[in-house]
Design an enzyme around this catalytic site. Sequence first.
Site, PDB file in Angstrom:
ATOM      1  CB  CYS A  53      22.880 -23.928  58.987  1.00  0.00           C
ATOM      2  SG  CYS A  53      23.840 -25.262  58.730  1.00  0.00           S
ATOM      3  CG  ASP A  85      21.283 -32.846  56.486  1.00  0.00           C
ATOM      4  OD1 ASP A  85      20.517 -32.579  57.511  1.00  0.00           O
ATOM      5  OD2 ASP A  85      19.997 -32.665  55.686  1.00  0.00           O
ATOM      6  CG  ASP A 127      20.288 -29.339  54.087  1.00  0.00           C
ATOM      7  OD1 ASP A 127      20.830 -28.452  53.910  1.00  0.00           O
ATOM      8  OD2 ASP A 127      20.689 -30.372  53.604  1.00  0.00           O
ATOM      9  CD  GLU A 448      20.641 -34.689  52.954  1.00  0.00           C
ATOM     10  OE1 GLU A 448      21.721 -34.839  52.939  1.00  0.00           O
ATOM     11  OE2 GLU A 448      20.185 -34.029  52.951  1.00  0.00           O
ATOM     12  CB  SER A 474      23.983 -34.075  50.485  1.00  0.00           C
ATOM     13  OG  SER A 474      24.178 -33.074  50.378  1.00  0.00           O
TER      14      SER A 474
END
Length: 571
Positions: A53, A85, A127, A448, A474
């Site tokens: 990411c 995450d 995120d 999450e 999530s």
Amino acid sequence: MSFDKSKLPSRHVSVGPERAPHRSYYYAMGMTEEEIARPFVAVASAGNDSAPCNTTLDPQADICREGVIAGGGTPRRFNTITVTDGIAMGHQGMKSSLVSREVIADSVELSVRGHCYDALVGFAGCDKSLPGMMMAMLRLNVPSIFVYGGSILPGTYKGEDVTVVDVFEAVGQHAAGNCPLQELIELEKVACPGHGACGGQFTANTMACVGEAIGLSLPNSNMSPAPYRSREEIARAAGAQVMKLLEINLRPRDICTKAAFENAARVVAATGGSTNAALHLPAMASECGIDFDLFDVAEIFKSTPYIADLKPGGKYVAKDMHEAGGVYMGMKTLLDGGFLDPNPITVTGKTLGENIEEIVWNPDQKVFYDVKTPITPTGGVVGLKGSLAPDGAIVKVAGMERLQFSGPARVFECEEDAFEAVEKRDIAEGSVIIIRYEGPKGGPGMREMLATTAALYGQGMGEKVALITDGRFSGATRGFCIGHVGPEAADCGPIALVEDGDVISIDAEAGTIDLDVDEAELTSRRDAWRPRANDYQSGALWRYSQTVGSARGGALTHPGAKSETHVFADI
């Protein structure tokens, strides 16, 4: 462009004889007198090697410098953290995830404050770094542009597009004996084929859509996948445009009005976005001094058509959304249907409506449905309220066939215990799984639950049970999964008083979630309740638990703009 530095924050570190020691540091870095005389523009990157990411963010931020220089500014790059995450999921590391949002916002604020930067371009990919970066922009209120690093391209397995969620669900299939270990290993090696954030309409892509809908990102910039060369053009354009914003003094709080937040919530619901948006939008609003809590978000969700056929509830991923015309294609039909306010200004200097006017509806694309013929008439995300959740809860219904559920509670005091029971197939059909003491304060950190929900789905139990938690889910979660239950167990909310066998009823159509236990019994249980200690009695997680507020308000750790006596941009 010419700028009067005597009116900008950077005058405190670069103008006048008394700032000679400060300027000596700039000369040490090879800067010229002319560069020191220009506005200083922060280029904040959440780039790192933690996950795909974030791996392209630093190169994009470096290209952004070119745009800043072309616009008459001097770029100053710095980095902040991320907690990714997908890697933190399913273990104690997830307690760090939501906390990282505050650390990101705080660290960007502190760097900009400490060095007196005049404007900000922020790059984020995973995120919590997206809302964290935008929260910092709203808090500082210097001219700012948000840039998403872009999504990953889908992997291919047995001729089908796959994402990391398929791997999480395959873990459940393997536990159920339906996926040989060799197939699981083959899938894990191809699911994520390169750089970029998770490809479905999970939290990162949801908040990237928010960036455009709320006006902080350039139009149709965020859905371009991370590997595409167009990301270089977007980064350069953001650097140039932030200088224009500085010239006209157009600031984030001018852009992010109450109407802009309402537009953003509409886009989340219309795209079947992540439930985490119901946490991040209130937090961002607080940075502007705007009242906008979970119930405000839920009210908008209730009246918004679901129009984007995106994973995890649908077929497509961010690359497909980009090829269909980006989030602005979806906003085109939402505006035509009267679901968006065209008046909020954006970082283009034009209104959202003026930006959308430049978009031509493409009837041949498959991702977005016309609002006149939506996938479902109400949004992909729904707010709930009732005796189990007086302060609200949230559920993602995109792609679900069943909107009502009632059954006996099966109570777990943490996610690990629930996941172990799922792995052992020790969950009966029709159960309502309760995972508590996972809220912002009680976790601490509001984890999450993707590992647990994906395992349930992999076992074919995704819509045969419901799962309720004061933690989070999530954006990749699917099934009857309800999060953000408030008050949380650590505050002796009703979820703390549930016992095995209690009947819980959920109606996502009516927006209710109720515990079928009479008040006298609940009073008796409340009197017997005692606070639970957790294992985090020092460090960042302890400090977070001492200051964090409810999920309803966005899990805030400070009072927000309403308590300001001044804003950084005006120093």
